[in-house]
Design an enzyme around this catalytic site. Sequence first.
Site, PDB file in Angstrom:
ATOM      1  N   LYS A  80       0.961  -1.093  -0.057  1.00  0.00           N
ATOM      2  CA  LYS A  80       0.103  -0.043   0.135  1.00  0.00           C
ATOM      3  C   LYS A  80       0.779   1.245  -0.086  1.00  0.00           C
ATOM      4  O   LYS A  80       1.921   1.407   0.511  1.00  0.00           O
ATOM      5  CB  LYS A  80      -0.863   0.072   1.009  1.00  0.00           C
ATOM      6  CG  LYS A  80      -0.437  -0.038   2.722  1.00  0.00           C
ATOM      7  CD  LYS A  80      -0.065   1.491   3.056  1.00  0.00           C
ATOM      8  CE  LYS A  80       0.387   1.507   4.601  1.00  0.00           C
ATOM      9  NZ  LYS A  80       1.227   2.566   5.003  1.00  0.00           N
TER      10      LYS A  80
ATOM     11  N   ASP B 146      -3.673  -1.349   9.661  1.00  0.00           N
ATOM     12  CA  ASP B 146      -3.456  -1.391   8.397  1.00  0.00           C
ATOM     13  C   ASP B 146      -4.208  -2.601   7.535  1.00  0.00           C
ATOM     14  O   ASP B 146      -4.455  -2.712   6.298  1.00  0.00           O
ATOM     15  CB  ASP B 146      -2.268  -1.171   7.729  1.00  0.00           C
ATOM     16  CG  ASP B 146      -1.802   0.453   7.925  1.00  0.00           C
ATOM     17  OD1 ASP B 146      -2.593   1.364   8.249  1.00  0.00           O
ATOM     18  OD2 ASP B 146      -0.480   0.524   7.869  1.00  0.00           O
TER      19      ASP B 146
HETATM   20  O1  C5P Z   1      -1.896  -1.559  14.815  1.00  0.00           O
HETATM   21  P1  C5P Z   1      -0.445  -1.706  14.404  1.00  0.00           P
HETATM   22  O2  C5P Z   1      -0.109  -3.127  15.131  1.00  0.00           O
HETATM   23  O3  C5P Z   1      -0.178  -1.870  13.212  1.00  0.00           O
HETATM   24  O4  C5P Z   1       0.212  -0.390  15.327  1.00  0.00           O
HETATM   25  C1  C5P Z   1       1.419  -0.389  15.423  1.00  0.00           C
HETATM   26  C2  C5P Z   1       1.950   0.700  16.358  1.00  0.00           C
HETATM   27  O5  C5P Z   1       1.486   1.966  15.674  1.00  0.00           O
HETATM   28  C3  C5P Z   1       1.081   0.828  17.539  1.00  0.00           C
HETATM   29  O6  C5P Z   1       1.401   0.222  18.403  1.00  0.00           O
HETATM   30  C4  C5P Z   1       0.900   2.365  17.859  1.00  0.00           C
HETATM   31  O7  C5P Z   1       2.107   2.748  18.488  1.00  0.00           O
HETATM   32  C5  C5P Z   1       1.051   3.112  16.318  1.00  0.00           C
HETATM   33  N1  C5P Z   1      -0.260   3.318  15.914  1.00  0.00           N
HETATM   34  C6  C5P Z   1      -1.145   4.466  16.518  1.00  0.00           C
HETATM   35  N2  C5P Z   1      -2.479   4.873  15.964  1.00  0.00           N
HETATM   36  C7  C5P Z   1      -2.897   3.766  14.698  1.00  0.00           C
HETATM   37  C8  C5P Z   1      -2.061   3.129  14.112  1.00  0.00           C
HETATM   38  C9  C5P Z   1      -0.819   2.662  14.688  1.00  0.00           C
HETATM   39  O8  C5P Z   1      -0.659   5.074  17.370  1.00  0.00           O
HETATM   40  N3  C5P Z   1      -3.766   4.259  14.333  1.00  0.00           N
END
Ligand code: C5P
Length: 285
Positions: free
Chosen positions: A11, A137
């Site tokens: 993406k 994502d």
């Molecule tokens: O959801 P994911 O595991 O991909 O997110 C990785 C890190 O990115 C989370 O632990 C957080 O620190 C940050 N994040 C966030 N807000 C989002 C997506 C990700 O703060 N909407």
Amino acid sequence: MSGVTVKARAKLNLSLDVLGKRVDGFHDLRMVMQSCSLADEVTVEPAAPGDYLAQTNRSYIPTGDRNVAVKAARAYYAALGREGGAHIKITKRIPVCAGLGGGSSDAAAVLRALNELEHGALDEAALHSAALAAGSDVPFCLMGGTALAEGRGEILTPLPPLPETQVVICMPSFNCSTPELFARIDARKSRCRPDTAGLVAAIEAGDVMGAARRLYNVFEDALDRRAALAVSSLKLCLLDNGALGAAMSGSGSAVFGLFPDAESARRARDAARSLAREVFIAKTD
Ligand code: C5P
């Protein structure tokens, strides 16, 4: 039983805005996302209950529960309400920790593959929830195409597909830390914001040039000096070689440009090689 193989497309963030920190520790985002033809290949075979394994052609990628593809497989069977297992083989082509959603896309591919193996046992809403359980994502990667993503990234509004456009993707020789970038954004007072409404309007009008002019990622303003210099040198190189627009994707460090034709994309790829660890030509997909 034999396995199911699914393509896992990268993406690109045509825009990325951070609206604020939430009580759950995540951030509310507003992003325009676009899938592209640079892709991993994911094969899933059913395995004995409790047996989850993800193998890749990159020795440094974890094979167990720290791999988001395994998380997705566990989330799939949790949603189904029964014990399951999966052996996952991933041929990685998408650079890792690049802001290109490589892991998220592998996770989405695992959900699609398992649902095929399970004869469509989960509907789209249940798949979407399992995707969000695996990562922010993953829901977009499950859907693909062009979309506005809000909330953690899971509130998706599909947009008309961008007319097929050549993309050059450059991977600098460093990676960015996502939590660190979020922390720097939290500590800042004011910053430039992307023109998300203008970008969405350009996409709705099929105006690639208008969309390319509005590529913008707020994380670019939160990079340390060395990373900021590398990212701006790459953007300049792409723009000097015919890009209609260029930006960093996600939390980086990959930088991409949109190009009017294959010839200018090839020229830019050749020019960017001396500035990047890897350079790819792809198209919006
Ligand atoms: O959801 P994911 O595991 O991909 O997110 C990785 C890190 O990115 C989370 O632990 C957080 O620190 C940050 N994040 C966030 N807000 C989002 C997506 C990700 O703060 N909407």
